[in-house]
Design an enzyme around this catalytic site. Structure first.
Site, PDB file in Angstrom:
ATOM      1  N   GLU A 187      10.958   6.874  91.153  1.00  0.00           N
ATOM      2  CA  GLU A 187      10.247   7.954  90.438  1.00  0.00           C
ATOM      3  C   GLU A 187       9.069   7.376  89.640  1.00  0.00           C
ATOM      4  OE1 GLU A 187      10.408  11.169  90.655  1.00  0.00           O
ATOM      5  OE2 GLU A 187      12.452  11.819  91.065  1.00  0.00           O
ATOM      6  N   LYS A 229       3.573  10.870  82.256  1.00  0.00           N
ATOM      7  CA  LYS A 229       4.296  12.150  82.359  1.00  0.00           C
ATOM      8  C   LYS A 229       3.996  13.022  81.140  1.00  0.00           C
ATOM      9  CE  LYS A 229       7.952  14.882  83.716  1.00  0.00           C
ATOM     10  NZ  LYS A 229       9.360  14.993  84.007  1.00  0.00           N
ATOM     11  N   GLU A 239       4.102  24.492  84.346  1.00  0.00           N
ATOM     12  CA  GLU A 239       3.637  24.507  85.732  1.00  0.00           C
ATOM     13  C   GLU A 239       2.771  25.727  86.024  1.00  0.00           C
ATOM     14  OE1 GLU A 239       6.979  23.947  88.382  1.00  0.00           O
ATOM     15  OE2 GLU A 239       6.832  21.786  88.169  1.00  0.00           O
ATOM     16  N   ARG A 244       1.131  19.943  86.644  1.00  0.00           N
ATOM     17  CA  ARG A 244       2.481  19.362  86.644  1.00  0.00           C
ATOM     18  C   ARG A 244       3.013  19.186  88.069  1.00  0.00           C
ATOM     19  NH1 ARG A 244       7.195  20.501  82.114  1.00  0.00           N
ATOM     20  NH2 ARG A 244       8.621  18.952  82.948  1.00  0.00           N
ATOM     21  N   ASN A 248       5.416  16.226  91.789  1.00  0.00           N
ATOM     22  CA  ASN A 248       6.167  16.520  93.001  1.00  0.00           C
ATOM     23  C   ASN A 248       5.715  15.735  94.224  1.00  0.00           C
ATOM     24  OD1 ASN A 248       8.070  18.449  92.084  1.00  0.00           O
ATOM     25  ND2 ASN A 248       6.375  19.876  91.797  1.00  0.00           N
ATOM     26  N   HIS A 251       8.156  14.893  96.950  1.00  0.00           N
ATOM     27  CA  HIS A 251       9.315  15.762  96.734  1.00  0.00           C
ATOM     28  C   HIS A 251       9.461  16.884  97.762  1.00  0.00           C
ATOM     29  CE1 HIS A 251       9.788  13.575  93.041  1.00  0.00           C
ATOM     30  NE2 HIS A 251      10.803  14.313  92.657  1.00  0.00           N
ATOM     31  N   HIS A 255      13.032  16.566  98.825  1.00  0.00           N
ATOM     32  CA  HIS A 255      14.065  17.595  98.602  1.00  0.00           C
ATOM     33  C   HIS A 255      14.722  18.014  99.921  1.00  0.00           C
ATOM     34  CE1 HIS A 255      12.282  18.954  94.481  1.00  0.00           C
ATOM     35  NE2 HIS A 255      13.291  18.119  94.318  1.00  0.00           N
ATOM     36  N   HIS A 267      18.614  11.147  94.893  1.00  0.00           N
ATOM     37  CA  HIS A 267      17.315  11.794  94.740  1.00  0.00           C
ATOM     38  C   HIS A 267      16.138  10.812  94.880  1.00  0.00           C
ATOM     39  CE1 HIS A 267      14.375  14.671  93.254  1.00  0.00           C
ATOM     40  NE2 HIS A 267      13.961  13.757  92.389  1.00  0.00           N
TER      41      HIS A 267
HETATM   42  N1  LIG Z   1      14.671  17.946  84.027  1.00  0.00           N
HETATM   43  C1  LIG Z   1      13.857  17.275  84.798  1.00  0.00           C
HETATM   44  O1  LIG Z   1      12.639  17.281  84.633  1.00  0.00           O
HETATM   45  C2  LIG Z   1      14.450  16.435  85.890  1.00  0.00           C
HETATM   46  C3  LIG Z   1      13.638  15.541  86.594  1.00  0.00           C
HETATM   47  C4  LIG Z   1      14.231  14.729  87.558  1.00  0.00           C
HETATM   48  C5  LIG Z   1      15.607  14.816  87.794  1.00  0.00           C
HETATM   49  N2  LIG Z   1      16.355  15.715  87.097  1.00  0.00           N
HETATM   50  C6  LIG Z   1      17.807  15.812  87.310  1.00  0.00           C
HETATM   51  O2  LIG Z   1      18.394  14.572  86.960  1.00  0.00           O
HETATM   52  C7  LIG Z   1      19.618  14.425  87.681  1.00  0.00           C
HETATM   53  C8  LIG Z   1      19.695  13.016  88.193  1.00  0.00           C
HETATM   54  O3  LIG Z   1      19.673  12.128  87.109  1.00  0.00           O
HETATM   55  P1  LIG Z   1      20.317  10.669  87.191  1.00  0.00           P
HETATM   56  O4  LIG Z   1      19.803   9.994  88.414  1.00  0.00           O
HETATM   57  O5  LIG Z   1      20.128  10.043  85.892  1.00  0.00           O
HETATM   58  O6  LIG Z   1      21.856  10.993  87.534  1.00  0.00           O
HETATM   59  P2  LIG Z   1      23.191  11.032  86.653  1.00  0.00           P
HETATM   60  O7  LIG Z   1      22.973  11.628  85.334  1.00  0.00           O
HETATM   61  O8  LIG Z   1      24.232  11.627  87.523  1.00  0.00           O
HETATM   62  O9  LIG Z   1      23.509   9.464  86.457  1.00  0.00           O
HETATM   63  C9  LIG Z   1      23.824   8.687  87.584  1.00  0.00           C
HETATM   64  C10 LIG Z   1      25.149   7.936  87.388  1.00  0.00           C
HETATM   65  O10 LIG Z   1      24.922   6.862  86.486  1.00  0.00           O
HETATM   66  C11 LIG Z   1      25.910   6.864  85.451  1.00  0.00           C
HETATM   67  N3  LIG Z   1      25.248   6.279  84.294  1.00  0.00           N
HETATM   68  C12 LIG Z   1      24.341   6.842  83.479  1.00  0.00           C
HETATM   69  N4  LIG Z   1      23.869   5.959  82.600  1.00  0.00           N
HETATM   70  C13 LIG Z   1      24.519   4.792  82.840  1.00  0.00           C
HETATM   71  C14 LIG Z   1      24.448   3.498  82.273  1.00  0.00           C
HETATM   72  N5  LIG Z   1      23.588   3.208  81.296  1.00  0.00           N
HETATM   73  N6  LIG Z   1      25.267   2.537  82.764  1.00  0.00           N
HETATM   74  C15 LIG Z   1      26.103   2.808  83.790  1.00  0.00           C
HETATM   75  N7  LIG Z   1      26.190   4.001  84.397  1.00  0.00           N
HETATM   76  C16 LIG Z   1      25.408   4.986  83.914  1.00  0.00           C
HETATM   77  C17 LIG Z   1      26.302   8.303  85.314  1.00  0.00           C
HETATM   78  O11 LIG Z   1      27.576   8.420  84.746  1.00  0.00           O
HETATM   79  C18 LIG Z   1      26.264   8.774  86.769  1.00  0.00           C
HETATM   80  O12 LIG Z   1      27.468   8.443  87.417  1.00  0.00           O
HETATM   81  C19 LIG Z   1      19.627  15.482  88.743  1.00  0.00           C
HETATM   82  O13 LIG Z   1      20.519  16.499  88.376  1.00  0.00           O
HETATM   83  C20 LIG Z   1      18.194  16.012  88.746  1.00  0.00           C
HETATM   84  O14 LIG Z   1      18.114  17.360  89.146  1.00  0.00           O
HETATM   85  C21 LIG Z   1      15.803  16.497  86.148  1.00  0.00           C
HETATM   86 ZN   LIG Z   2      12.202  13.684  91.236  1.00  0.00          ZN
END
Ligand SMILES: NC(=O)c1ccc[n+]([C@@H]2O[C@H](COP(=O)([O-])OP(=O)(O)OC[C@H]3O[C@@H](n4cnc5c(N)ncnc54)[C@H](O)[C@@H]3O)[C@@H](O)[C@H]2O)c1
Ligand SMILES: [Zn+2]
Length: 369
Positions: A187, A229, A239, A244, A248, A251, A255, A267
């Site tokens: 990302e 960002k 958006e 913004r 993407n 993406h 996606h 992702h």
């Molecule tokens: N709001 C937004 O603008 C936006 C942008 C991009 C993604 N997202 C969302 O973010 C989510 C994905 O986020 P993610 O990749 O962080 O996934 P996640 O929150 O599921 O974390 C991934 C895994 O890592 C573990 N984890 C977290 N921190 C840790 C650490 N410091 N040490 C060890 N393990 C750890 C978690 O328990 C989980 O099992 C999706 O739901 C996506 O839709 C939102």
């Molecule tokens: Zn993304």
């Protein structure tokens, strides 16, 4: 410290702190955000709880403020209405009020659901994002997008709700798996390809250090990604103007791949494949030169993202899935394209563009990829 200045909804400025050891010193950041906090609710997942909730709880004890710790099973499957309802009921039972502050301690899943809970609890309470994955630090914790998933699709119910602050304690990355680290790094690379060539080449030169979790290099990458960002979000919080949309890049295809893999491909990795295809489309459209395409391809390949991983997906299914994307307009998928590393393609003030199926097919099936 980076500041995010939001003017679209109601004027707010919130700080983003990126440092080591912040979890141990909430006195340095908590009171500055809001002085009338009645109680704190830490929302986290079970796995982050194991690593970090107790550190944070212990450091909050010093502040002598009523604190509640709530957690749910880790993973995307928990990002739903049922978990949100569970959190709300617990908060109501503990008499959390309008001056309760939520601390969202975790990755993007925790950030999204805790943020959305904050957005609707008593018509909106304050929250702080404390991202613990690299993906959450460089992307999801900044910008105020909050959401939950439904059986009809991801992130379909949510709100724009800006946090009071983003507190990124880089030490948290020590326990993160290499896979999750790369997931977030992709990302950051996406942000650099569209906005900042220098940071792209910095990432390329320092890749081993990043993978070895060199704190200084990671801090630089996170700082730069967040700075970019934040500046995009400041210009287009909801958006509307389309700026913004830049976030993407990769993406539209990403996606589609994520969905077709039944979310088994993470992702960031799906976005990595999306970047390869969308950069190739940019090249086929005569926007991106071959040398720069090869540089993108080579960096992603070092992270284990290669075009042959797309072979198991049917191109017709990919094309069909791209239309379901939220960016689609009148049944046509929209693509963010690049004119070079660090430069996004803007035409008639638009940041995303329709592309013919023929070019998408050509890009996906391109021999050179
Ligand atoms: N709001 C937004 O603008 C936006 C942008 C991009 C993604 N997202 C969302 O973010 C989510 C994905 O986020 P993610 O990749 O962080 O996934 P996640 O929150 O599921 O974390 C991934 C895994 O890592 C573990 N984890 C977290 N921190 C840790 C650490 N410091 N040490 C060890 N393990 C750890 C978690 O328990 C989980 O099992 C999706 O739901 C996506 O839709 C939102
Ligand atoms: Zn993304």
């Amino acid at each position: 410290m980076i500041n995010v200045k939001i003017t679209e909804s109601k004027a707010t400025v919130y700080p983003i702190l990126i440092q080591s050891g912040l979890l141990n010193e909430p006195e340095k950041w908590l009171w500055k955000m809001k002085s009338d906090i009645s109680s704190i609710v830490i929302i986290t997942d079970n796995s982050v709880k194991k690593h970090y909730a107790h550190t944070l709880l212990r450091s909050l004890e010093k502040l002598k403020i009523k604190t509640l710790l709530l957690s749910f099973p880790a993973g995307e499957k928990s990002k739903n209405q049922k978990t949100k309802q569970y959190l709300e009921e617990k908060m109501l039972r503990h008499a959390c009020d309008r001056n309760t502050m939520i601390l969202a301690l975790g990755g993007g899943v925790v950030g999204d659901i805790a943020g959305f809970t904050a957005a609707t609890y008593m018509r909106g309470i304050s929250y702080i994002q404390i991202p613990t994955t690299l993906l959450a630090m460089v992307d999801s914790s900044v910008g105020g997008k909050t959401a939950i998933d439904t059986q009809y699709g991801k992130n379909l119910i949510g709100a724009f709700w800006q946090p009071q602050a983003v507190i990124a304690d880089i030490q948290c990355l020590n326990t993160l798996s290499r896979k999750q680290l790369i997931n977030g790094l992709i990302e950051a690379i996406k942000i650099f390809i569209t906005n900042d060539a220098e940071s792209f080449y910095y990432t390329q030169r320092n890749l081993q250090k990043i993978l070895n979790k060199d704190e200084n290099v990671l801090k630089k990458i996170i700082n730069r990604a967040v700075e970019i960002k934040a500046s995009i979000v400041e210009k287009d919080e909801k958006e509307k103007s389309g700026e913004r949309m830049i976030c993407n890049f990769g993406h539209t295809i990403g996606h589609a791949i994520e969905m077709l893999s039944d979310y088994k491909i993470l992702h960031g990795f799906a976005v990595g494949l999306g970047i390869l295809v969308e950069a190739k489309i940019s090249q086929l459209r005569g926007l991106l030169d071959e040398e720069q395409y090869n540089q993108i391809q080579s960096l992603l390949s070092e992270l284990g993202v290669t075009m042959d991983q797309l072979k198991k997906f049917d191109i017709n299914q990919i094309l069909k899935a791209t239309i379901l994307d939220k960016k689609s307009k009148s049944g046509k998928a929209q693509y963010v394209l690049v004119e070079g590393i660090g430069r996004v393609h803007v035409k008639q003030n638009k940041f995303a563009h329709p592309v013919t199926d023929r070019i998408v097919r050509q890009a996906v099936q391109s021999e050179k990829c």
